[in-house]
Enzyme design. Structure first.
Site, PDB file in Angstrom:
ATOM      1  CD  GLU A  37      -2.740   1.110   2.534  1.00  0.00           C
ATOM      2  OE1 GLU A  37      -2.744   0.122   3.295  1.00  0.00           O
ATOM      3  OE2 GLU A  37      -3.417   2.135   2.723  1.00  0.00           O
ATOM      4  NE  ARG A 263       2.635  -8.306  10.352  1.00  0.00           N
ATOM      5  CZ  ARG A 263       2.579  -7.201   9.610  1.00  0.00           C
ATOM      6  NH1 ARG A 263       3.476  -6.257   9.737  1.00  0.00           N
ATOM      7  NH2 ARG A 263       1.611  -7.035   8.752  1.00  0.00           N
ATOM      8  CE  LYS A 273       2.834   0.154   5.175  1.00  0.00           C
ATOM      9  NZ  LYS A 273       2.378  -0.051   3.797  1.00  0.00           N
TER      10      LYS A 273
HETATM   11  P1  ATP Z   1       1.879  -1.983   8.159  1.00  0.00           P
HETATM   12  O1  ATP Z   1       1.039  -2.798   9.071  1.00  0.00           O
HETATM   13  O2  ATP Z   1       3.234  -1.618   8.693  1.00  0.00           O
HETATM   14  O3  ATP Z   1       1.160  -0.813   7.555  1.00  0.00           O
HETATM   15  P2  ATP Z   1       1.222  -3.522   5.909  1.00  0.00           P
HETATM   16  O4  ATP Z   1       1.184  -4.983   6.003  1.00  0.00           O
HETATM   17  O5  ATP Z   1      -0.080  -2.800   5.964  1.00  0.00           O
HETATM   18  O6  ATP Z   1       2.238  -2.955   6.974  1.00  0.00           O
HETATM   19  P3  ATP Z   1       1.581  -3.330   3.122  1.00  0.00           P
HETATM   20  O7  ATP Z   1       2.090  -2.189   2.323  1.00  0.00           O
HETATM   21  O8  ATP Z   1       0.148  -3.664   3.001  1.00  0.00           O
HETATM   22  O9  ATP Z   1       1.972  -3.039   4.623  1.00  0.00           O
HETATM   23  O10 ATP Z   1       2.477  -4.600   2.873  1.00  0.00           O
HETATM   24  C1  ATP Z   1       2.775  -5.117   1.622  1.00  0.00           C
HETATM   25  C2  ATP Z   1       3.149  -6.558   1.754  1.00  0.00           C
HETATM   26  O11 ATP Z   1       4.247  -6.722   2.645  1.00  0.00           O
HETATM   27  C3  ATP Z   1       1.996  -7.368   2.310  1.00  0.00           C
HETATM   28  O12 ATP Z   1       1.850  -8.518   1.522  1.00  0.00           O
HETATM   29  C4  ATP Z   1       2.425  -7.710   3.700  1.00  0.00           C
HETATM   30  O13 ATP Z   1       1.949  -8.962   4.057  1.00  0.00           O
HETATM   31  C5  ATP Z   1       3.947  -7.681   3.628  1.00  0.00           C
HETATM   32  N1  ATP Z   1       4.515  -7.283   4.910  1.00  0.00           N
HETATM   33  C6  ATP Z   1       4.307  -6.132   5.580  1.00  0.00           C
HETATM   34  N2  ATP Z   1       4.959  -6.134   6.757  1.00  0.00           N
HETATM   35  C7  ATP Z   1       5.612  -7.315   6.833  1.00  0.00           C
HETATM   36  C8  ATP Z   1       6.478  -7.926   7.813  1.00  0.00           C
HETATM   37  N3  ATP Z   1       6.794  -7.325   8.954  1.00  0.00           N
HETATM   38  N4  ATP Z   1       6.955  -9.157   7.540  1.00  0.00           N
HETATM   39  C9  ATP Z   1       6.670  -9.775   6.393  1.00  0.00           C
HETATM   40  N5  ATP Z   1       5.866  -9.264   5.446  1.00  0.00           N
HETATM   41  C10 ATP Z   1       5.344  -8.052   5.650  1.00  0.00           C
HETATM   42 MG    MG Z   2      -1.651  -3.060   4.582  1.00  0.00          MG
END
Ligand code: ATP
Ligand code: MG
Length: 567
Positions: A37, A263, A273
């Site tokens: 995102e 994760r 984030k």
């Molecule tokens: P946040 O909760 O920090 O906003 P998010 O999961 O919403 O992180 P996205 O931009 O949606 O962030 O993530 C893109 C991809 O990266 C998704 O497929 C997510 O599963 C993966 N991802 C995000 N954070 C992690 C992590 N700590 N470990 C492994 N994969 C991750």
């Molecule tokens: Mg997300």
């Protein structure tokens, strides 16, 4: 570990992929995607997901991985993040070729799918407010209540939904919801919201839309439209999988398999984030690319190599259990790679002047120094030696304790690539601080060995005072003082665990001449000190280096052991 070695055990996701290829489940196709995102910069957790998705594509012939911006929320998303994310994925060594997609490009198709569900009586327009929807949802132990609008006719729903799209209603007054089961044990199945009204300008679709799809509704459609075979996401979405499957089954469209993995969590840092954005906005760090941040751009600026991050992701593996990885493992992977690839140079971070009394005043010798003992092809370079040198303040003690083998009054040590020197006199200022040492050198030890077989216990790095370059060096420590920064007393948040000493700026450093004009982001080992990288703020006139990671320091270990000894 060698990924090409067929005896290497596959993680559970790669095992699924291998089995699907064997059984020809997807007609031999394998397509994954990385769907960030664009609401922040990528971090090391994302690197795990990138290495997994792009890694599977790289390891299997004909397999592909898409880069998709999941830009369904107009509020927090910015074009700035899109460019940064592309740069970071590329820097990590991966390539989406011509498969760069945006979820917002599918808005019209998603709307048509929604109309299809409305017509089939599987979705309805609901007038409850967000709070009321929450109230009606029930809890894990209490079933939900049906919305009073649940039984609207398909025609009425269609008409209202069209008006929602046409902008006839204010924000938050209506939603489109899936008609599933308000008594489902899975809360996600209790008539989840598919669309909400939001009069907001989207960074790509502008003002074309005032209804925006929710993650649960949109994500499976995005995967289906791109004909993804394996939709890999993190464990929090395990409970959402029945909904992912429900939407695709109701629409009877291409149905990828969602697979969840744990994760990455890393000690002494935060990965959300939202929290990282707070650190940036409240200026606890200098920006997203502050070298203390776990962001990819921060790690790049700090001097981490893409290979070291990829190798770290390989080592931690992929599994189904949430855990926290020790940041020391990441640092270990960085050292391991930089040890092989970094040219060695000499730099003095806290200079102490040394005058070699018996060295000719105007003489300068060019001594041979090895560029990288791990890589003979890196060759040698010349370092100038002269009468006035700098050594590290820490490398001298006037009253050396046991096990301190470096320079002390009357003691002889080796200067790397140069000569044996013996300390003959100590000069102090009025406060008692040592400001200058006088030494003698033994001309017979040129190159660093004594023909009479005399041994010394320490080898020090040094630079020639007249030939050295001034520099600023920034030393970094963990951003947080606690392994788990979220471990705080009631009423405080993770920011109370920020490490006040996470940045130390040294402004009087002296570097060997060969570093003149070193290019931003180039990496070096400063002998005996650690790995350092040229900061992008650096210029020809003002060199600035970041410490990527220190070398292991046995002296520090001994000190620690002594400090901890009882009595
Ligand atoms: P946040 O909760 O920090 O906003 P998010 O999961 O919403 O992180 P996205 O931009 O949606 O962030 O993530 C893109 C991809 O990266 C998704 O497929 C997510 O599963 C993966 N991802 C995000 N954070 C992690 C992590 N700590 N470990 C492994 N994969 C991750
Ligand atoms: Mg997300």
């Amino acid at each position: 570990m060698n990924t090409n070695d067929s005896t290497t055990r596959l993680d559970f996701i790669r095992a699924i992929v291998a089995e699907d290829l064997r059984t020809n489940k997807w007609d031999g196709r394998i397509v994954t995607r990385f769907p960030p995102e664009p609401n922040g910069y990528l971090h090391i957790g994302h690197a795990k997901a990138i290495c997994l998705n792009f890694g599977i594509a790289a390891e299997n012939k004909g397999a592909l991985c898409n880069l998709r911006f999941d830009d369904t929320n107009p509020i927090k998303e910015e074009a700035e993040y899109i460019e940064a994310i592309k740069q970071d994925v590329r820097w990590l060594g991966f390539d989406w070729q011509d498969r760069l997609y945006y979820a917002s490009d599918y808005f019209e198709q998603m709307y048509e799918y929604a109309v299809q569900l409305v017509k089939a009586g599987k979705a309805y327009v609901c007038d409850l407010t967000a709070d009321e929807i929450r109230e009606y949802r029930g809890t894990l132990t209490k079933p939900g209540k049906n919305s009073p609008h649940r039984s609207r006719s398909a025609e009425e729903n269609l008409n209202l939904f069209e008006q929602m799209r046409a902008g006839k209603f204010p924000d938050g007054t209506r939603t489109l919801r899936a008609k599933i089961d308000m008594a489902s044990p899975n809360l996600n199945m209790r008539d989840p919201v598919m669309y909400r009204i939001l009069h907001a300008t989207h960074h790509r679709t502008g003002d074309n839309w005032c209804i925006y799809p929710t993650y649960d509704w949109a994500h499976g459609l995005e995967d289906s439209i791109e004909r993804i075979t394996h939709s890999i996401c993190t464990l929090e979405f395990e409970n959402h999988r029945p909904l992912y499957d429900w939407f695709l089954d109701q629409l009877d469209i291409f149905h990828p398999q969602q697979i969840e993995f744990a994760r990455l969590n890393l000690s002494y840092t935060v990965m959300s984030k939202r929290k990282l954005l707070q650190l940036v906005q409240q200026r606890h760090v200098k920006g997203w690319d502050d070298p203390r941040m776990p962001s990819i751009c921060g790690m790049r600026r700090r001097g981490y190599s893409p290979a070291s991050i990829r190798n770290f992701c390989k080592r931690i593996g992929v599994n189904k259990f949430n855990s926290t990885v020790d940041i020391a493992l990441l640092e270990h992977c960085v050292r391991e790679d930089l040890n092989k690839t970094s040219p060695r140079v000499m730099a003095v971070l806290k200079p102490l002047k040394v005058i070699i009394d018996n060295y000719p005043t105007d003489q300068v010798e060019e001594l041979d120094a090895v560029n990288n003992p791990e890589d003979p092809s890196a060759g040698t370079r010349k370092v100038p030696f002269s009468k006035v040198l700098y050594i590290e303040q820490d490398d001298f003690m006037e009253k050396p304790p046991k096990k301190f083998y470096r320079l002390a009054p009357g003691r002889e040590v080796r200067l790397r690539y140069a000569y044996f020197i013996t300390c003959t006199d100590v000069v102090k200022d009025e406060t008692g601080q040592v400001v200058e040492l006088h030494c003698t050198y033994d001309p017979a030890t040129r190159g660093g060995d004594s023909p009479d077989g005399r041994k010394v216990k320490a080898t020090l790095h040094w630079v020639s005072a007249d030939h050295s370059l001034p520099a600023e060096v920034r030393l970094y420590d963990h951003l947080f003082t606690k392994e788990n920064p979220d471990d705080v007393p009631e009423g405080q948040d993770f920011k109370s665990n920020l490490n006040p000493n996470s940045l130390e700026v040294l402004t009087d450093c002296r570097l060997e001449q060969s570093l003149a004009g070193a290019a931003p982001l180039s990496r070096y080992q400063f002998e005996r000190l650690g790995y350092f990288c040229v900061d992008p703020d650096s210029s020809y006139d003002k060199l600035i280096f970041n410490r990527t990671v220190s070398l292991r320091d046995p002296w520090a270990k001994i000190q620690k052991a002594q400090k901890n000894r009882p009595g």
